[in-house]
Design an enzyme around this catalytic site. Sequence first.
Site, PDB file in Angstrom:
ATOM      1  N   HIS A 159       1.135  54.602  57.223  1.00 11.73           N
ATOM      2  CA  HIS A 159       0.117  56.187  56.705  1.00 11.73           C
ATOM      3  C   HIS A 159       1.540  56.703  56.214  1.00 11.73           C
ATOM      4  O   HIS A 159       1.205  58.020  55.420  1.00 11.73           O
ATOM      5  CB  HIS A 159      -0.370  57.263  57.229  1.00 11.73           C
ATOM      6  CG  HIS A 159      -1.233  56.559  58.403  1.00 11.73           C
ATOM      7  ND1 HIS A 159      -2.574  56.089  57.947  1.00 11.73           N
ATOM      8  CD2 HIS A 159      -1.675  56.510  59.297  1.00 11.73           C
ATOM      9  CE1 HIS A 159      -3.527  55.574  58.289  1.00 11.73           C
ATOM     10  NE2 HIS A 159      -2.995  55.306  59.880  1.00 11.73           N
ATOM     11  N   SER A 280      20.648  56.457  32.818  1.00 14.44           N
ATOM     12  CA  SER A 280      19.587  56.647  32.029  1.00 14.44           C
ATOM     13  C   SER A 280      20.160  57.214  30.718  1.00 14.44           C
ATOM     14  O   SER A 280      21.245  57.336  30.989  1.00 14.44           O
ATOM     15  CB  SER A 280      19.174  58.164  33.001  1.00 14.44           C
ATOM     16  OG  SER A 280      18.784  58.866  31.892  1.00 14.44           O
ATOM     17  N   LYS A 286      22.143  58.737  36.796  1.00 13.78           N
ATOM     18  CA  LYS A 286      21.196  58.230  37.182  1.00 13.78           C
ATOM     19  C   LYS A 286      21.496  57.216  37.953  1.00 13.78           C
ATOM     20  O   LYS A 286      22.931  56.639  37.224  1.00 13.78           O
ATOM     21  CB  LYS A 286      20.209  58.440  36.411  1.00 13.78           C
ATOM     22  CG  LYS A 286      19.291  59.585  35.951  1.00 13.78           C
ATOM     23  CD  LYS A 286      18.829  59.799  37.528  1.00 13.78           C
ATOM     24  CE  LYS A 286      16.891  59.341  36.927  1.00 13.78           C
ATOM     25  NZ  LYS A 286      16.074  59.509  37.774  1.00 13.78           N
ATOM     26  N   GLU A 293      11.745  47.860  40.312  1.00 12.08           N
ATOM     27  CA  GLU A 293      11.237  48.712  39.948  1.00 12.08           C
ATOM     28  C   GLU A 293      10.170  47.742  39.169  1.00 12.08           C
ATOM     29  O   GLU A 293       9.175  47.062  38.548  1.00 12.08           O
ATOM     30  CB  GLU A 293      11.096  49.764  38.516  1.00 12.08           C
ATOM     31  CG  GLU A 293      11.518  50.227  39.735  1.00 12.08           C
ATOM     32  CD  GLU A 293      11.867  51.911  39.481  1.00 12.08           C
ATOM     33  OE1 GLU A 293      11.436  53.209  39.102  1.00 12.08           O
ATOM     34  OE2 GLU A 293      12.834  52.271  38.513  1.00 12.08           O
TER      35      GLU A 293
END
Length: 463
Positions: A159, A280, A286, A293
């Site tokens: 969880h 970025s 970044k 992803e």
Amino acid sequence: MANQEKSWEKRLSGSVDELAVDFVESLSYDQRLYKYDIAGSIAHAEMLAEVKIITKAEAAEIKKGLLEIGDEIAAGKFTFDKTQEDIHMAIESALIGKIGDAGKKLHTGRSRNDQVATDIRLWMRDEIEIMLTRMTQLQIAFVRLAEKYTDDIMPSYTHLQRAQPVTVASYLLSFVEMLARDWSRMKDCRDRLNVCPLGSGAVGGSTLPLDREMTAKNLGFKDITYNSIDAVSDRDFCAEFIFCCSLIAAHLSRLAEDWIIYTSAEFSFIRTDDAYCTSSSMMPQKRNPDMLELIRGKTGSVYGALVAMLTILKAQPSTYNRDLQEDKIHVFNAADTTDACLQMTAAIVSHTTFNTKRIANGLDEGFLDATALAEYLVRKGVPFRQAHGIVGSLVALCEKENKKKLAELSTEQFKAACDKIDDDVFQMLDPAGVCKSYQSKGAAGPKDAEAQIHYWKNKLREQ
Ligand code: ARG
């Protein structure tokens, strides 16, 4: 509307609408089947010669012509004409252009229906071989990484809440297990699809004495299909193949999700190589895990292919319908996407390190030793349900007293909770100690991790 005659459409007027030409063609995507189409045609021609429907000389001419066409396609010298609709007609008409009358005999006892069903099976057999190798390579990458971390402990999560301590190696090896199932599922799919529909014709077979066993044998199939009506429209193997891809994608996506979380500043469990990150356009600091992803994101496209394939199969009337032409779009998409994701994942896994110090420093949080403490009480004769309650109350006590871990409680506090607790309790209260004490087979401690690594190293060498 133009007038353009197709040799196989004499019964039509020959009127052409460009829109329809574009709409019906599959050549733009089925040309990648060309090698398999040629192999199938050569086997078919040789069989026709064997049963004396054509002469040996004609079969030899056909073979020579087809091999030349194959070379031209491979060299990029073949002109694909979409008015030919698909790779089957494109190759056949090029053959007729090249060798004349003998070429016109190739399609004897055959339809594009059994031809395309054979081509996809031949293509998929090879594609699966490639994918099996990719899965093995990824498993090897996981095992190599696991070997470095057999003694390093990390929290496991259920969880997404801290659960029990595990070794980093055991965590990594969990993906080897998933891939082993994917591997054998894909292999099963290959075994099941490895039957030859060629000779089923358009739907009812042929009145000519075709030797189907011979064609099947020459193409390396383990058997022929036994019902022509089913054989021309069976695409179960396509759905099954995409399902196999979908589960691989699901597993890769779960890994990607873990590692996206693990690379965040809040976790900082791992560092993936810069090659697999992007920055970025606006925020100079970044370091985004875009490859991970995309592995997660591309799962959507593989699942999409599965739903598309199943929907294409649904409610078609019996036997071949042109709907089936769409099968290849989804089969190819699922294969290409899954293949790319397997390769990218293997590259990322091979270039990732675990920040074991940082992980170790945080192990005191989350009461990872709570279950082991309950089992300690079980060993002292306390029924598990009661032990569970005692430890639950001790965790609540820690929280109330702002104690981060159970080991910060005093012997008196332990004794007050249960008089069966002795001073030896403190030995149990350490995540690394807990991991070492795991006894059950397959548990996530260092001993089992090493055994699993040993097992996989042998197994993967054979695979
Ligand atoms: N391009 C077609 C396909 O992929 C080949 C079969 C066409 N058959 C036919 N009877 N029109 O399914």
